[in-house]
Design a protein around this motif. Sequence first.
Motif, PDB file in Angstrom:
ATOM      1  N   ALA A 182       0.828  -1.208   0.000  1.00  0.00           N
ATOM      2  CA  ALA A 182       0.000   0.000   0.000  1.00  0.00           C
ATOM      3  C   ALA A 182       0.861   1.257   0.000  1.00  0.00           C
ATOM      4  O   ALA A 182       1.912   1.309   0.662  1.00  0.00           O
ATOM      5  N   ARG A 183       0.383   2.247  -0.728  1.00  0.00           N
ATOM      6  CA  ARG A 183       1.085   3.531  -0.781  1.00  0.00           C
ATOM      7  C   ARG A 183       0.657   4.380   0.420  1.00  0.00           C
ATOM      8  O   ARG A 183      -0.177   5.273   0.350  1.00  0.00           O
ATOM      9  N   VAL A 184       1.245   4.056   1.566  1.00  0.00           N
ATOM     10  CA  VAL A 184       0.943   4.765   2.809  1.00  0.00           C
ATOM     11  C   VAL A 184       2.122   4.580   3.760  1.00  0.00           C
ATOM     12  O   VAL A 184       2.765   3.528   3.772  1.00  0.00           O
ATOM     13  N   SER A 185       2.429   5.609   4.525  1.00  0.00           N
ATOM     14  CA  SER A 185       3.527   5.506   5.478  1.00  0.00           C
ATOM     15  C   SER A 185       3.189   4.488   6.556  1.00  0.00           C
ATOM     16  O   SER A 185       2.025   4.363   6.960  1.00  0.00           O
ATOM     17  N   PRO A 186       4.175   3.736   7.041  1.00  0.00           N
ATOM     18  CA  PRO A 186       3.905   2.763   8.105  1.00  0.00           C
ATOM     19  C   PRO A 186       3.296   3.432   9.328  1.00  0.00           C
ATOM     20  O   PRO A 186       3.644   4.572   9.673  1.00  0.00           O
ATOM     21  N   SER A 187       2.391   2.711   9.975  1.00  0.00           N
ATOM     22  CA  SER A 187       1.743   3.230  11.184  1.00  0.00           C
ATOM     23  C   SER A 187       2.512   2.859  12.444  1.00  0.00           C
ATOM     24  O   SER A 187       2.087   3.197  13.548  1.00  0.00           O
ATOM     25  N   ALA A 188       3.611   2.145  12.294  1.00  0.00           N
ATOM     26  CA  ALA A 188       4.465   1.763  13.417  1.00  0.00           C
ATOM     27  C   ALA A 188       5.902   1.726  12.948  1.00  0.00           C
ATOM     28  O   ALA A 188       6.178   1.608  11.749  1.00  0.00           O
ATOM     29  N   GLU A 189       6.837   1.840  13.891  1.00  0.00           N
ATOM     30  CA  GLU A 189       8.256   1.859  13.541  1.00  0.00           C
ATOM     31  C   GLU A 189       8.827   0.458  13.363  1.00  0.00           C
ATOM     32  O   GLU A 189       9.861   0.293  12.709  1.00  0.00           O
ATOM     33  N   GLU A 190       8.177  -0.547  13.944  1.00  0.00           N
ATOM     34  CA  GLU A 190       8.654  -1.925  13.832  1.00  0.00           C
ATOM     35  C   GLU A 190       7.515  -2.834  13.407  1.00  0.00           C
ATOM     36  O   GLU A 190       6.343  -2.450  13.453  1.00  0.00           O
ATOM     37  N   LEU A 191       7.873  -4.061  12.982  1.00  0.00           N
ATOM     38  CA  LEU A 191       6.848  -5.010  12.553  1.00  0.00           C
ATOM     39  C   LEU A 191       5.946  -5.392  13.721  1.00  0.00           C
ATOM     40  O   LEU A 191       6.417  -5.553  14.851  1.00  0.00           O
ATOM     41  N   ILE A 192       4.654  -5.527  13.424  1.00  0.00           N
ATOM     42  CA  ILE A 192       3.678  -5.943  14.422  1.00  0.00           C
ATOM     43  C   ILE A 192       3.091  -7.282  13.996  1.00  0.00           C
ATOM     44  O   ILE A 192       2.506  -7.393  12.913  1.00  0.00           O
ATOM     45  N   TYR A 193       3.247  -8.297  14.833  1.00  0.00           N
ATOM     46  CA  TYR A 193       2.627  -9.601  14.638  1.00  0.00           C
ATOM     47  C   TYR A 193       1.435  -9.675  15.580  1.00  0.00           C
ATOM     48  O   TYR A 193       1.612  -9.709  16.804  1.00  0.00           O
ATOM     49  N   ALA A 194       0.229  -9.676  15.024  1.00  0.00           N
ATOM     50  CA  ALA A 194      -0.985  -9.617  15.839  1.00  0.00           C
ATOM     51  C   ALA A 194      -1.739 -10.939  15.800  1.00  0.00           C
ATOM     52  O   ALA A 194      -2.087 -11.442  14.727  1.00  0.00           O
ATOM     53  N   ALA A 195      -1.997 -11.506  16.984  1.00  0.00           N
ATOM     54  CA  ALA A 195      -2.809 -12.712  17.121  1.00  0.00           C
ATOM     55  C   ALA A 195      -4.152 -12.307  17.709  1.00  0.00           C
ATOM     56  O   ALA A 195      -4.211 -11.718  18.791  1.00  0.00           O
ATOM     57  N   THR A 196      -5.236 -12.606  16.996  1.00  0.00           N
ATOM     58  CA  THR A 196      -6.572 -12.250  17.453  1.00  0.00           C
ATOM     59  C   THR A 196      -7.523 -13.410  17.197  1.00  0.00           C
ATOM     60  O   THR A 196      -7.230 -14.288  16.379  1.00  0.00           O
ATOM     61  N   PRO A 197      -8.674 -13.421  17.885  1.00  0.00           N
ATOM     62  CA  PRO A 197      -9.673 -14.456  17.592  1.00  0.00           C
ATOM     63  C   PRO A 197     -10.167 -14.411  16.156  1.00  0.00           C
ATOM     64  O   PRO A 197     -10.664 -15.413  15.625  1.00  0.00           O
ATOM     65  N   ARG A 198     -10.015 -13.262  15.483  1.00  0.00           N
ATOM     66  CA  ARG A 198     -10.437 -13.130  14.087  1.00  0.00           C
ATOM     67  C   ARG A 198      -9.411 -13.710  13.122  1.00  0.00           C
ATOM     68  O   ARG A 198      -9.693 -13.895  11.936  1.00  0.00           O
ATOM     69  N   GLY A 199      -8.194 -13.951  13.625  1.00  0.00           N
ATOM     70  CA  GLY A 199      -7.118 -14.427  12.777  1.00  0.00           C
ATOM     71  C   GLY A 199      -5.884 -13.553  12.921  1.00  0.00           C
ATOM     72  O   GLY A 199      -5.898 -12.509  13.587  1.00  0.00           O
ATOM     73  N   PHE A 200      -4.829 -13.978  12.276  1.00  0.00           N
ATOM     74  CA  PHE A 200      -3.541 -13.297  12.356  1.00  0.00           C
ATOM     75  C   PHE A 200      -3.482 -12.093  11.413  1.00  0.00           C
ATOM     76  O   PHE A 200      -4.116 -12.072  10.360  1.00  0.00           O
ATOM     77  N   ALA A 201      -2.687 -11.086  11.796  1.00  0.00           N
ATOM     78  CA  ALA A 201      -2.390  -9.955  10.908  1.00  0.00           C
ATOM     79  C   ALA A 201      -0.951  -9.518  11.142  1.00  0.00           C
ATOM     80  O   ALA A 201      -0.422  -9.647  12.252  1.00  0.00           O
ATOM     81  N   LEU A 202      -0.323  -9.015  10.090  1.00  0.00           N
ATOM     82  CA  LEU A 202       1.051  -8.528  10.183  1.00  0.00           C
ATOM     83  C   LEU A 202       1.129  -7.145   9.570  1.00  0.00           C
ATOM     84  O   LEU A 202       0.683  -6.915   8.439  1.00  0.00           O
ATOM     85  N   HIS A 203       1.684  -6.212  10.323  1.00  0.00           N
ATOM     86  CA  HIS A 203       1.987  -4.875   9.811  1.00  0.00           C
ATOM     87  C   HIS A 203       3.483  -4.816   9.548  1.00  0.00           C
ATOM     88  O   HIS A 203       4.302  -4.985  10.452  1.00  0.00           O
ATOM     89  N   SER A 204       3.856  -4.605   8.287  1.00  0.00           N
ATOM     90  CA  SER A 204       5.254  -4.496   7.904  1.00  0.00           C
ATOM     91  C   SER A 204       5.415  -3.254   7.033  1.00  0.00           C
ATOM     92  O   SER A 204       4.502  -2.433   6.929  1.00  0.00           O
ATOM     93  N   MET A 205       6.561  -3.113   6.414  1.00  0.00           N
ATOM     94  CA  MET A 205       6.830  -1.933   5.593  1.00  0.00           C
ATOM     95  C   MET A 205       7.915  -2.245   4.575  1.00  0.00           C
ATOM     96  O   MET A 205       8.632  -3.231   4.706  1.00  0.00           O
ATOM     97  N   ARG A 206       7.999  -1.403   3.546  1.00  0.00           N
ATOM     98  CA  ARG A 206       9.049  -1.539   2.550  1.00  0.00           C
ATOM     99  C   ARG A 206       9.906  -0.280   2.462  1.00  0.00           C
ATOM    100  O   ARG A 206      11.042  -0.328   2.022  1.00  0.00           O
ATOM    101  N   SER A 207       9.339   0.845   2.849  1.00  0.00           N
ATOM    102  CA  SER A 207      10.052   2.120   2.795  1.00  0.00           C
ATOM    103  C   SER A 207       9.297   3.093   3.689  1.00  0.00           C
ATOM    104  O   SER A 207       8.228   2.761   4.213  1.00  0.00           O
ATOM    105  N   PRO A 208       9.800   4.318   3.863  1.00  0.00           N
ATOM    106  CA  PRO A 208       9.069   5.304   4.672  1.00  0.00           C
ATOM    107  C   PRO A 208       7.707   5.687   4.084  1.00  0.00           C
ATOM    108  O   PRO A 208       6.885   6.277   4.786  1.00  0.00           O
ATOM    109  N   THR A 209       7.442   5.317   2.821  1.00  0.00           N
ATOM    110  CA  THR A 209       6.161   5.696   2.205  1.00  0.00           C
ATOM    111  C   THR A 209       5.357   4.495   1.702  1.00  0.00           C
ATOM    112  O   THR A 209       4.241   4.672   1.220  1.00  0.00           O
TER     113      THR A 209
END
Length: 387
Positions: A182-209
């Motif tokens: 996605a063309r959007v700045s990361p919402s966090a400075e580091e990777l977030i591995y999220a475990a939820t009852p709805r399922g897993f999600a990962l927030h990562s990034m490729r660049s500052p944008t």
Amino acid sequence: MRTQVGIVGAGPAGLLLSHLLAQRGISSVVLEKHSRSYVESRVRAGVLEQGTVDTLVEAGAGERLLREGLVHRGIELRYGGAGHRIAFDKLVPGRAITVYGQQEVVKDLIALDPSRVRFEVSGVAVHSLEDSPAITFDGGRVECDFIAGCDGFHGITRPSVPDGVLTTFERAYPFSWLGILARVSPSAEELIYAATPRGFALHSMRSPTISRFYLQVSSADTLESWPADRIWSELRARLETVPGFTLEAGEIIESGITPMRSFVTEPMQYGRLYLAGDAAHIVPPTGAKGLNLAVADVRVLTAALARFYEEGSSDALDAYSADCLQRVWRAQHFSWWMTTLLHTFDTDDPYAQRLQTSYLDYVTSSEAAATTLAENYVGLPYGWGVQ
């Protein structure tokens, strides 16, 4: 044409092998069925272990990586309404991971010397693997001393081994990953591995944008069942679970669904054919090990080939598979462990859910458990496990 090592596949494994061999004075030719533009645009993994970064720098492909790569010294495990940082800088001092897209690694490696790579080669086949190996393709033939199969899981080299020689080990997981760029700045400075009852999600990034996100989805899902609005809604539901965190949305520029599976073939060699990277093993992306394992394979193979040409000894080549598989199986276990730790398997099994939560609590409260995660995530030292 004649060369010392014929390489099938211009992914990171094949390209890096060619450059490392050149540094040792060993000639090679890389054959790739796709175009250069296709190879350079395939979005794949983006988490590089410390050893992978060091190897790319040693190969002369690290200038842009060191300038543009995002160095991370920790990750966050998010569950139960709280975030828990696994601090690499504290647990494994001096080692980190770098976020840098695989396609960028490929661009850097090709740019070093495009003359060794032949793109858009069709009809590739390998022959005489036991004694006088050769690679044929439409309009040409490469005679060589050895062949490196770096052509991925669906390539032609592994199936060219006679039946009954290779033993395969496989595991399919009951879900897939929906990944978006996605063309959007990361919402966090580091990777977030999220475990939820709805399922897993990962927030990562490729660049500052540019940001990278993953969602655990059903294996039966298609991209058509996940329009942009649904993707962002589900990402928010799984990631906005701690106070003060807001997920920023943006234009989705690429998306895809990846099945989750594990695969290993033993041995990783036959005659004068040596398999490396995805041609020999696949891991779930949860542990970020695919590209890093390919680099480790290539390092072992380069050293073995160099010893053969410099000393006339085939001992290291004979031990190639055994040496690589020590690390491969460690990565297989770590990837399986991370997958089972963070994904939702059966919402109707409260016992399994409690076990998962208990283990997450242990990993985030015990320095010993957190260190195990950290040292595997940043990458074990090269040579680990080799007898």
